[in-house]
Design an enzyme around this catalytic site. Structure first.
Site, PDB file in Angstrom:
ATOM      1  CD  GLU A   1      49.617   3.717   9.246  1.00 12.33           C
ATOM      2  OE1 GLU A   1      49.686   4.367   8.180  1.00 12.33           O
ATOM      3  OE2 GLU A   1      50.202   4.066  10.301  1.00 12.33           O
TER       4      GLU A   1
ATOM      5  CE1 TYR B   1      36.355   6.813   5.040  1.00 13.81           C
ATOM      6  CE2 TYR B   1      37.334   8.821   5.881  1.00 13.81           C
ATOM      7  CZ  TYR B   1      37.025   7.487   6.036  1.00 13.81           C
ATOM      8  OH  TYR B   1      37.399   6.827   7.179  1.00 13.81           O
TER       9      TYR B   1
ATOM     10  CG  HIS C   1      39.013  10.562  14.054  1.00  5.90           C
ATOM     11  ND1 HIS C   1      39.776  10.730  12.915  1.00  5.90           N
ATOM     12  CD2 HIS C   1      38.025   9.687  13.713  1.00  5.90           C
ATOM     13  CE1 HIS C   1      39.272   9.992  11.937  1.00  5.90           C
ATOM     14  NE2 HIS C   1      38.201   9.351  12.407  1.00  5.90           N
TER      15      HIS C   1
ATOM     16  CE1 TYR D   1      55.198   4.642  14.047  1.00  2.00           C
ATOM     17  CE2 TYR D   1      55.186   6.575  15.464  1.00  2.00           C
ATOM     18  CZ  TYR D   1      55.627   5.299  15.189  1.00  2.00           C
ATOM     19  OH  TYR D   1      56.500   4.668  16.041  1.00  2.00           O
TER      20      TYR D   1
END
Length: 387
Positions: free
Chosen positions: A261, A282, A168, A271
């Site tokens: 999104e 998960y 990420h 957000y």
């Protein structure tokens, strides 16, 4: 040699199994709601090793391709001739990390390839097995048709703080339409909670001056430090950003198990990640869904099952009139170009164009053709043109 293959019907839809968190960036389940016959011809142009980003140098037909292990290449799309750029930084390669995005300044558009500003993002190693995304700025100098170099490359921004893990990073780059600002997507590095912490830049979009300093007028500029860089927050793993015709910034990000999104990015907006998501953890633990009264910015649309986006553009060309103003997303596990119509501040998926490979990145050529890079080793660079 360039090879052409016309695809006359959509490929069959496969059911994809849900991947683990370690594979979140690589894609989770993504059976499409609708698929259509492809309105384009597909030409296989070249092959690259783990391409991550593709971008045309403004004013040229030359496409630059970052390869994740740390190589920057370019291809003259008129002739198919490929060159390599020297002066690329050492990257921390592994997991989702390596050489990331490449960007140029639209104001420097010229038919001469060299002597222009170039921005790169990459994963950088830190102390004690930590890593973080960085952005560098340099000058692209080309001495021959297949020989370019980056001179004076220096790091102008670092993701703060460096943390453990290899996921990420996000590190997508977008220059504002007025050419004054550089927007950087900064993923939350699979740590979740930092996305809500405005003393760090994980899980944020930052707005910088072109030299990497915080831009004046940022929502938290008065707080100083890295907080002054923040434009929006509460993000997870942004892998696509682009501007619409109104000059509005849109981003697409990976959710967890569900909940990808598409967001209209507004200054100071939160957000919601990891407090709100239209997916779940998960391990099956629930996350409260977005609601109109939850105090967070709402997604323009979301997906569950996910589409696993690798990249996104908003189409502005004339070759595909039906796509003008639409967000087109390169899908990883979905193995599709996902066509999304933007309607005010909302959006809806129109259709998916299925491929038989994971799609990592997408770019619009000078003539309106689409260019798509597949994902992984021996990945094909494809040119899509109107039938």
């Amino acid at each position: 040699m360039i090879r052409s293959a016309r695809l006359f019907a959509a490929l069959s839809v496969s059911t994809l199994a849900l991947a683990s968190c370690a594979n979140a960036e690589s894609g989770e389940t993504a059976p499409p709601a609708a698929a259509s016959a492809m309105p384009f011809a597909v030409t296989e142009v070249a092959t690259f090793e783990e391409p991550w980003a593709i971008a045309f140098a403004p004013g040229t037909a030359t496409l630059f391709v970052t390869e994740k292990a740390g190589t920057l290449k370019f291809i003259d799309t008129a002739s198919g001739q490929i060159g390599t750029v020297s002066g690329v930084p050492t990257v921390d390669y592994g997991g989702q990390g390596g050489l990331g995005d490449v960007a140029f300044l639209p104001a420097e558009a010229s038919d001469s390839l060299g002597n222009r500003t170039i921005y790169l993002s990459w994963a950088e190693a830190g102390e004690a097995d930590t890593r973080g995304a960085v952005v560098g700025k340099g000058t692209l100098v080309c001495s021959a048709a297949t020989t370019c170099a980056i001179e004076g490359l220096s790091v102008i921004w670092r993701q703060t703080p460096k943390v453990t893990g290899r996921g990420h990073y996000s590190h997508r780059l977008a220059v504002s339409p007025d050419g004054k600002y550089l927007f950087v997507a900064s993923g939350e590095r699979q740590k979740m909670q930092p996305a809500q912490d405005t003393s760090v830049t994980l899980g944020k979009i930052v707005r910088l001056n072109l030299d990497g300093t915080p831009a004046a007028g940022n929502p938290m500029a008065d707080k100083g430090g890295v907080t002054a860089e923040i434009w929006s927050y509460g993000h997870r793993n942004i892998l696509g950003m682009d501007w619409d015709a109104q000059g509005r910034l849109w981003e697409v990000e990976h959710g967890p198990a569900g909940g990808d999104e598409l967001n209209l990015v507004k200054p100071a907006a939160n957000y919601g990640w990891p407090i709100r998501s239209n997916g779940e953890h998960y391990n099956g633990d629930p996350i409260p869904d977005h609601t109109a009264d939850d105090g967070f910015a709402q997604p323009a649309t979301s997906w569950n099952p996910v589409i696993a986006p690798g990249d996104m553009l908003i189409y502005t060309g004339d070759m595909f009139a039906a796509w003008k103003g639409h967000a087109l997303m390169a899908g990883l596990a979905s193995q599709a170009i996902v066509d999304v119509a933007i309607e005010g501040e909302a959006a809806r998926e129109v259709t998916r164009h299925e491929f038989d490979a994971r799609l990592r990145s997408i770019a619009q050529g000078p003539d309106g053709a689409l260019w798509v890079a597949q994902d992984g080793k021996g990945a094909k660079l494809l040119k899509l043109t109107a039938r």
